[in-house]
Scaffold this motif. Structure first.
Motif, PDB file in Angstrom:
ATOM      1  N   SER A 223       0.825  -1.216   0.000  1.00 19.89           N
ATOM      2  CA  SER A 223       0.000   0.000   0.000  1.00 19.89           C
ATOM      3  C   SER A 223       0.856   1.262   0.000  1.00 19.89           C
ATOM      4  O   SER A 223       0.412   2.321  -0.460  1.00 19.89           O
ATOM      5  N   LEU A 224       2.085   1.163   0.531  1.00 18.85           N
ATOM      6  CA  LEU A 224       2.974   2.326   0.569  1.00 18.85           C
ATOM      7  C   LEU A 224       3.643   2.585  -0.780  1.00 18.85           C
ATOM      8  O   LEU A 224       4.246   3.648  -0.975  1.00 18.85           O
ATOM      9  N   VAL A 225       3.565   1.627  -1.698  1.00 18.10           N
ATOM     10  CA  VAL A 225       4.128   1.839  -3.033  1.00 18.10           C
ATOM     11  C   VAL A 225       3.468   3.039  -3.698  1.00 18.10           C
ATOM     12  O   VAL A 225       4.113   3.803  -4.426  1.00 18.10           O
ATOM     13  N   TYR A 229       5.051   6.222  -5.585  1.00 20.52           N
ATOM     14  CA  TYR A 229       4.599   6.588  -6.935  1.00 20.52           C
ATOM     15  C   TYR A 229       4.188   8.053  -6.995  1.00 20.52           C
ATOM     16  O   TYR A 229       4.498   8.770  -7.958  1.00 20.52           O
ATOM     17  N   ARG A 230       3.537   8.526  -5.934  1.00 21.71           N
ATOM     18  CA  ARG A 230       3.039   9.901  -5.932  1.00 21.71           C
ATOM     19  C   ARG A 230       4.125  10.911  -5.584  1.00 21.71           C
ATOM     20  O   ARG A 230       4.241  11.965  -6.208  1.00 21.71           O
ATOM     21  N   ASP A 231       4.944  10.599  -4.577  1.00 20.11           N
ATOM     22  CA  ASP A 231       5.892  11.581  -4.055  1.00 20.11           C
ATOM     23  C   ASP A 231       7.351  11.329  -4.430  1.00 20.11           C
ATOM     24  O   ASP A 231       8.216  12.141  -4.152  1.00 20.11           O
ATOM     25  N   ARG A 232       7.627  10.169  -5.025  1.00 18.89           N
ATOM     26  CA  ARG A 232       8.943   9.844  -5.556  1.00 18.89           C
ATOM     27  C   ARG A 232      10.052   9.933  -4.507  1.00 18.89           C
ATOM     28  O   ARG A 232      11.037  10.663  -4.668  1.00 18.89           O
ATOM     29  N   TYR A 233       9.883   9.185  -3.449  1.00 19.09           N
ATOM     30  CA  TYR A 233      10.900   9.129  -2.397  1.00 19.09           C
ATOM     31  C   TYR A 233      11.805   7.928  -2.656  1.00 19.09           C
ATOM     32  O   TYR A 233      11.445   6.787  -2.372  1.00 19.09           O
ATOM     33  N   SER A 234      12.976   8.168  -3.199  1.00 22.52           N
ATOM     34  CA  SER A 234      13.809   7.071  -3.679  1.00 22.52           C
ATOM     35  C   SER A 234      14.296   6.165  -2.549  1.00 22.52           C
ATOM     36  O   SER A 234      14.364   4.952  -2.717  1.00 22.52           O
ATOM     37  N   LYS A 235      14.624   6.737  -1.399  1.00 18.42           N
ATOM     38  CA  LYS A 235      15.131   5.890  -0.311  1.00 18.42           C
ATOM     39  C   LYS A 235      14.051   4.941   0.199  1.00 18.42           C
ATOM     40  O   LYS A 235      14.303   3.764   0.452  1.00 18.42           O
ATOM     41  N   LEU A 236      12.839   5.459   0.359  1.00 14.35           N
ATOM     42  CA  LEU A 236      11.746   4.602   0.784  1.00 14.35           C
ATOM     43  C   LEU A 236      11.506   3.507  -0.245  1.00 14.35           C
ATOM     44  O   LEU A 236      11.230   2.357   0.110  1.00 14.35           O
ATOM     45  N   ALA A 237      11.635   3.835  -1.521  1.00 15.24           N
ATOM     46  CA  ALA A 237      11.453   2.841  -2.589  1.00 15.24           C
ATOM     47  C   ALA A 237      12.465   1.719  -2.471  1.00 15.24           C
ATOM     48  O   ALA A 237      12.130   0.541  -2.649  1.00 15.24           O
ATOM     49  N   GLU A 261       2.713   1.260 -14.051  1.00 18.34           N
ATOM     50  CA  GLU A 261       3.687   2.346 -13.928  1.00 18.34           C
ATOM     51  C   GLU A 261       4.186   2.511 -12.497  1.00 18.34           C
ATOM     52  O   GLU A 261       5.350   2.828 -12.273  1.00 18.34           O
ATOM     53  N   ARG A 262       3.328   2.270 -11.509  1.00 17.01           N
ATOM     54  CA  ARG A 262       3.753   2.460 -10.119  1.00 17.01           C
ATOM     55  C   ARG A 262       4.869   1.481  -9.744  1.00 17.01           C
ATOM     56  O   ARG A 262       5.770   1.820  -8.982  1.00 17.01           O
ATOM     57  N   TRP A 263       4.821   0.259 -10.280  1.00 16.89           N
ATOM     58  CA  TRP A 263       5.880  -0.703  -9.990  1.00 16.89           C
ATOM     59  C   TRP A 263       7.160  -0.354 -10.730  1.00 16.89           C
ATOM     60  O   TRP A 263       8.259  -0.521 -10.204  1.00 16.89           O
ATOM     61  N   ARG A 264       7.018   0.139 -11.946  1.00 19.71           N
ATOM     62  CA  ARG A 264       8.224   0.562 -12.688  1.00 19.71           C
ATOM     63  C   ARG A 264       8.901   1.714 -11.965  1.00 19.71           C
ATOM     64  O   ARG A 264      10.137   1.765 -11.873  1.00 19.71           O
ATOM     65  N   LEU A 265       8.091   2.641 -11.433  1.00 21.65           N
ATOM     66  CA  LEU A 265       8.681   3.775 -10.715  1.00 21.65           C
ATOM     67  C   LEU A 265       9.335   3.312  -9.416  1.00 21.65           C
ATOM     68  O   LEU A 265      10.396   3.816  -9.035  1.00 21.65           O
TER      69      LEU A 265
END
Length: 396
Positions: A223-225, A229-237, A261-265
């Motif tokens: 659910s946090l993905v 996807y919305r805020d583009r936080y690379s470390k959290l990703a 797209e959300r998984w690709r991001l």
């Protein structure tokens, strides 16, 4: 220590008036300590920023750190606070986060039981979140617990209850969840980051990974993905992808598809972090796992994934590999094992080669689909090394 002295007097007092006086003194001493919890300014004890960004440390006047037995009185104070009010419990939990552990062998079970109690869905958000912060600070000790090295006072049932309690404290279905109405975006991210880093640490332990997966934490992480996807936080990703990669190793059925797209991001921002944050705790060790996560459902037959995305991802993986090669001496000097670096480099090399093959296969499919009577240029991917940036997102 004023708080401990006042609490000892409270426990020894016989008359109710004296008990109330010493209890109030202990609470005042505790609240005074919390005022100094932020490095840049004084804060109110109930300041939400103090929960997620406070740096509470207990030391003797000569600078020595406290032993875990010296927190026994505070664990007893927390247990007694259940009979008073949420503010007192919240203060005790926040102060105990400075212990950075689970306490002494004699009080460990009592402390974990209090943490579970404080994360119940009926508790206030401040109490829940302070309990989550205290668990976060004890994450390495928790992650070291296995069925063959169960510490005194702890058993599998207690840890199962703790896992469920953590999920309750962060559940978006609860009125007391991290994302409470009126909280600001920064606090949302801080709370998510605390939870994700906690789960990242625990899933290094196979038994914890099974426990967390069974209790539904992988669904919470999925659910946090959408936040990534919305805020583009690379470390959290990065940490989310590692968690999901470890969960996938248990044959957990995940809705993971690069066609979305959300998984690709999630994948590309995770590799951005791998490029720029190698010195961060757990990043090098986590690279083979995000390689596993990246490979999930990445097939040439998936027409929903643009060929250019594979090419861009290959470039990111290549940059991460180059950066790690260039910095490995510094990283080893900083305490990262050479074996971990070698494993990360090997896994990235294999993924890079596979991604290049996928790009070539896409090119071949494209060329075969072009009508013979038309003359169009052949699609080409430049596999020369990309210019690797080292900028960092700055938000975790």
């Amino acid at each position: 220590m004023a708080g401990r002295a006042a609490y000892d007097q409270f426990k020894n007092a016989q008359e109710e008036d004296a008990q109330q006086k010493h209890r109030a003194s202990a609470r005042t001493a505790l609240r005074t300590m919390l005022v100094y919890g932020l490095p840049s300014r004084f804060s109110r004890p109930d300041d939400e920023e103090l929960i997620w960004r406070g740096d509470l440390q207990w030391r003797h006047s000569d600078g020595r750190e406290l032993g875990c037995e010296e927190f026994d009185w505070l664990i007893d104070y927390l247990e007694d606070s259940a009979k008073t009010d949420d503010d007192t419990e919240g203060d005790a939990l926040l102060a105990l986060s400075g212990m950075r552990g689970l306490g002494s062998s004699t009080n460990r079970r009592s402390y974990i039981s209090s943490l579970i109690r404080c994360m119940a869905f009926t508790r206030s958000s401040r109490v829940q979140h302070n309990a989550l912060r205290a668990i976060f600070e004890a994450r390495e000790e928790l992650a070291s617990i296995t069925s063959v090295s169960m510490p005194q006072g702890v058993d599998a049932q207690l840890l199962n209850e703790l896992s469920c309690g953590i999920l309750t404290a962060v559940s978006p279905n609860s009125d007391q969840a991290i994302h409470t109405t009126g909280s600001n975006t920064s606090s949302h991210l801080d709370g998510d980051s605390c939870y994700v880093h906690l789960i990242f640490s625990l899933t290094k332990n196979d038994e914890w990974c099974e426990r967390l997966t069974h209790d539904g934490h992988s669904n919470r992480c999925i659910s946090l993905v959408d936040r990534v996807y919305r805020d583009r936080y690379s470390k959290l990703a990065f940490y989310l992808l590692v968690i999901l990669g470890r969960t996938k190793s248990l044959d957990k059925d995940l809705p993971f598809s690069a066609a979305e797209e959300r998984w690709r991001l999630l994948i590309t921002t995770a590799w951005d972090c791998a490029q720029s944050s190698l010195q961060e705790h757990g990043v090098v060790d986590g690279i083979p796992v995000i390689v596993t996560g990246t490979r999930l459902n990445l097939t040439v037959s998936d027409d929903g994934v643009p060929k250019e995305w594979f090419a861009d991802l290959a470039a990111k993986v290549h940059c991460a590999s180059l950066n790690l090669q260039e910095r490995q001496v510094i990283l080893v000097d900083g305490g990262i094992a050479q074996a971990a670096i070698d494993a990360a480099l090997s896994s990235m090399q294999g993924l890079y080669e596979d991604l290049n093959r996928l790009v070539k296969q896409r090119d071949d499919v494209t060329s075969q689909s072009i009508p013979m009577h038309r003359s169009l240029p052949h699609a080409h991917y430049d596999s020369s090394p990309a210019v690797c940036g080292t900028s960092e997102d700055g938000r975790d």
